[in-house]
Scaffold this motif. Structure first.
Motif, short mmCIF file in Angstrom:
data_model
loop_
_atom_site.label_atom_id
_atom_site.label_comp_id
_atom_site.label_asym_id
_atom_site.label_seq_id
_atom_site.Cartn_x
_atom_site.Cartn_y
_atom_site.Cartn_z
N TYR A 121 2.67 -6.90 3.11
CA TYR A 121 2.54 -5.46 3.31
C TYR A 121 2.62 -4.71 1.98
N THR A 124 -0.82 -3.78 0.31
CA THR A 124 -1.78 -2.97 1.07
C THR A 124 -1.77 -1.51 0.65
N LYS A 125 -1.14 -1.19 -0.47
CA LYS A 125 -1.12 0.19 -0.92
C LYS A 125 -2.54 0.66 -1.21
N SER A 126 -2.90 1.81 -0.68
CA SER A 126 -4.29 2.26 -0.77
C SER A 126 -4.76 2.51 -2.20
N LYS A 133 -8.65 -1.10 5.20
CA LYS A 133 -8.78 0.06 6.07
C LYS A 133 -7.94 -0.03 7.34
N LYS A 134 -7.60 -1.25 7.77
CA LYS A 134 -6.77 -1.42 8.96
C LYS A 134 -5.78 -2.55 8.75
N LEU A 215 -0.54 -0.78 12.22
CA LEU A 215 0.34 -0.16 11.25
C LEU A 215 -0.34 0.96 10.48
N LYS A 216 -1.62 0.79 10.22
CA LYS A 216 -2.34 1.79 9.43
C LYS A 216 -3.82 1.70 9.71
N GLU A 217 -4.46 2.84 9.76
CA GLU A 217 -5.93 2.89 9.87
C GLU A 217 -6.43 4.02 9.00
N ILE A 218 -7.37 3.69 8.12
CA ILE A 218 -7.97 4.69 7.23
C ILE A 218 -9.45 4.77 7.56
#
Length: 219
Positions: A121, A124-126, A133-134, A215-218
């Protein structure tokens, strides 16, 4: 737009238990699927050669676009610093450049799972990994259901994937890992794998499903 999928498996068979049907569905839809295996057993172990052959066979069954094996010592990840784990995982992520990542559940009872989740994790920093993206966490029988029954550690899925068409193939692949399967009520039994998929399918309104925590979606 086709996606690049990276499945982070702490141990070989986690990918099949947690998202085997979903990986098969990704492949059917034309996505690339990549397998990162984090740990291995010692070469002196009686199952070492058999496990290596199992990995080869599973790779063929999924038609993975690439397989990466860190060969870290299973059940001994405490010997590695977090920076070392992050460095090795980051190298693979930067090579694959996945748009979607599947990770172990952060509350899994196995310490290897928790440590790999933390290290992965961190990758996974953008601003460092803009292609991601997910991010999903998977549900792994024999690990996820034995997490402490607290709000913070409970697996509460919010994404369900219909794998009714892929279920038979998932079970076929799981049977390749002969040493990991035993009869019910052992958690990693064919009966239990089908039971979990049936339960998740009932929630999703289909015959069989796999469930995840997004957890995250961009977008």
């Amino acid at each position: 737009m086709k996606n690049k999928i990276l499945m982070v498996a702490v141990h070989p068979d986690d990918e099949t238990l947690g998202c085997g049907g979903t990986l098969l569905k990704h492949k059917k839809n034309g996505d690339e699927i990549h397998w990162l295996i984090c740990t291995t057993i010692e070469k002196s172990h009686k199952y070492y050669e058999k496990r290596e052959k199992e990995i080869e066979e599973v790779t063929e069954q999924y038609c993975f676009d690439s397989v990466h094996n860190l060969r870290l010592k299973t059940m001994q990840l405490d010997e590695y610093s977090m920076s070392e784990l992050i460095g090795q995982i980051s190298k693979v992520i930067n090579e694959v450049k996945p748009t979607i990542i599947y990770l172990p559940f952060k509350g899994d009872v196995h310490s290897d799972h928790r440590k790999i989740f933390e290290a992965s994790y961190s990758c996974t920093k953008s601003f460092r990994y803009p292609f991601v993206k997910k991010i999903y966490m998977i549900e792994t029988l024999s690990e996820t259901e034995f997490a402490p029954s607290t709000k913070e550690d409970s697996f509460i899925p919010n994404v369900f994937v219909d794998i009714s068409e892929q279920m038979d193939k998932k079970l076929e692949i799981m049977k390749i890992f002969e040493s990991e399967i035993e009869e019910h009520p052992f958690p990693r039994s064919i009966k239990n794998i089908k039971a979990l998929a049936t339960l998740r399918g009932a929630t999703a309104g289909c015959e069989y499903a796999e469930s995840f925590v997004l957890l995250k979606e961009i977008s």
